[in-house]
Enzyme design. Structure first.
Site, PDB file in Angstrom:
ATOM      1  N   TYR A  21       7.429   5.599  -0.623  1.00 38.58           N
ATOM      2  CA  TYR A  21       8.328   6.519   0.082  1.00 38.58           C
ATOM      3  C   TYR A  21       9.416   7.079  -0.838  1.00 38.58           C
ATOM      4  CZ  TYR A  21       6.311   4.867   4.509  1.00 38.58           C
ATOM      5  OH  TYR A  21       5.461   4.555   5.538  1.00 38.58           O
ATOM      6  N   LYS A  43      -2.134  -5.593  -1.517  1.00 40.43           N
ATOM      7  CA  LYS A  43      -3.509  -5.124  -1.747  1.00 40.43           C
ATOM      8  C   LYS A  43      -3.826  -5.351  -3.222  1.00 40.43           C
ATOM      9  CE  LYS A  43      -7.302  -3.201  -0.173  1.00 40.43           C
ATOM     10  NZ  LYS A  43      -8.217  -4.002   0.695  1.00 40.43           N
ATOM     11  N   ASP A  51      -5.373  -5.234   4.858  1.00 37.45           N
ATOM     12  CA  ASP A  51      -6.405  -4.980   5.867  1.00 37.45           C
ATOM     13  C   ASP A  51      -6.703  -6.239   6.669  1.00 37.45           C
ATOM     14  OD1 ASP A  51      -7.323  -5.944   3.438  1.00 37.45           O
ATOM     15  OD2 ASP A  51      -9.119  -4.704   3.377  1.00 37.45           O
ATOM     16  N   ASP A 106       5.976  -0.820   7.252  1.00 35.61           N
ATOM     17  CA  ASP A 106       6.080   0.226   8.256  1.00 35.61           C
ATOM     18  C   ASP A 106       4.904   0.146   9.222  1.00 35.61           C
ATOM     19  OD1 ASP A 106       6.872   2.467   9.622  1.00 35.61           O
ATOM     20  OD2 ASP A 106       6.617   3.866   7.959  1.00 35.61           O
ATOM     21  N   ASP A 125       4.866  -1.686  13.321  1.00 40.29           N
ATOM     22  CA  ASP A 125       4.491  -0.867  14.475  1.00 40.29           C
ATOM     23  C   ASP A 125       3.315  -1.484  15.227  1.00 40.29           C
ATOM     24  OD1 ASP A 125       6.492   0.874  13.882  1.00 40.29           O
ATOM     25  OD2 ASP A 125       5.223   2.643  13.650  1.00 40.29           O
TER      26      ASP A 125
END
Length: 361
Positions: free
Chosen positions: A142, A191, A223, A247, A251
């Site tokens: 970001y 990851k 994942d 993020d 959620d």
């Protein structure tokens, strides 16, 4: 004691949920005998409309002179076509960077009274869960280099993910320190089988773990973590992860609790000053209709009382009042169940405030 709070209501439902949080804070401050000085500032689309920028200098000056920030939500389709640097979302990103609020705490708790509102099957929600995502907030993709250009095969774009050792060390310490106060387990999500940044992340987290031998550490690919959160959320205590993965995961967890409107967050650096906000967006379709769930923002105000001001008993009284309202089966429409009593934003706020009292836990 008087606490100075910069109030950034923002756009869409932001003003409504922040007003709700302020109503509850007014009751809490009266019961527990401290004062709050509110200092309203402009952010997001509302700031752009009036001042031509989503984060005016006047706002930053007021934030720097305040003890913490209570933030609503920013954005909406009205501003979708603005240049990148003028988008409402730049307000919250700019505030985080200005305060070096690199640590984002996002608790996700399943209230027993709302288990039927969760999309998970009964045999899963019967276990309950209490997870806190510790998300790195001012680094990663970001905040990395961004560009768009015309390549040989057409228009191209890139967003660069980058992390330094020091950025990973400090957020890892936050997670391990939090775990010491909870159930002493950290799941670091990355990851590392694909990304160089994740390989460094895993290496540094493993090294920092040596400072906290009483805390258990496990590593998990993003994942798999997304799958495991759905399969058995009760297995998690503290989840430590990067900006973008945090993020997404938080959620996902919010929906397992029944509604994204229930989840608070705290964004902090090394000091006491923080940014406290619900994790939901501005939801302009709900604005002004007395339909939005204010509990995520009210709980965010409670986190402010605890983490920035040390008013722990007052923070617990907010949590107790919310549980009491759920026990009495009052629900906003996002978590409404057949045996419940449907109420709007203002009424559930009034009910929560009415249940604020000393001596609760």
């Amino acid at each position: 004691m008087t606490y100075k709070v910069a109030v950034a209501k923002g756009d869409g439902v932001g003003p409504e949920v922040v007003d709700s949080a302020m109503s509850v804070l007014d009751k809490v401050s009266s019961v527990f005998e401290f004062e709050i000085e509110y200092r309203e500032v402009l952010v997001g689309g509302a700031a752009y409309d009036r001042m031509g920028t989503p984060l005016p200098k006047e706002t930053l000056d007021m934030v720097k002179d305040s003890d913490s920030v209570l933030f609503g939500a920013v954005g909406g389709s009205k501003w979708d076509n603005l240049p990148h640097e003028s988008r409402p979302e730049k307000a919250i990103l700019g505030l985080r960077k200005t305060l070096d609020a690199y640590s984002n705490l996002r608790p996700g708790i399943l209230y027993p009274q709302l288990k039927d509102a969760s999309p998970l099957k009964n045999h899963i929600v019967e276990k309950g869960f209490d997870i806190c995502v510790v998300r790195e907030l001012v680094g990663g993709i970001y905040f990395g280099r961004k560009r768009t250009w015309e390549g040989e095969s057409g228009e191209m774009a890139e967003d660069v993910e980058g992390y330094s050792r020091s950025e990973i060390e400090r957020i890892a310490r936050k997670a391990f320190q939090l775990a010491q106060l909870r159930r002493r387990k950290v799941t670091s999500v990355d990851k590392a089988n694909v990304l160089h940044t994740s390989r460094l992340w895993r290496k540094v987290v493993q090294e920092v773990h040596g400072e906290y031998p009483e805390v258990d550490l496990e590593h998990m690919y993003i994942d798999n973590a997304c799958m495991q959160v759905v399969r058995d959320p009760s297995q998690f205590d503290v989840i430590l992860t990067s900006n973008i993965f945090g993020d997404i995961l938080s959620d996902e967890i919010s929906m397992l609790t029944g509604s994204i409107g229930l989840l608070p967050s705290a964004s902090m650096g090394d000091g006491k000053k923080g940014i406290y906000e619900p994790i939901h967006g501005s939801a302009p379709d709900l604005a002004g209709k007395d339909r939005v769930n204010p509990i995520g923002t009210i709980l965010s105000a409670g986190m402010m009382l605890e983490h920035s001001f040390g008013e722990i008993e007052a923070a617990r009284s907010i949590e107790y009042a919310i549980k009491k309202v759920f026990e009495e089966k009052y629900h906003t429409e996002d978590v409404f169940m057949e045996d419940g009593k449907l109420v709007g934003t203002k009424e559930i706020t009034r009910l929560i405030a009415m249940n604020i009292e000393k001596g609760t836990n």
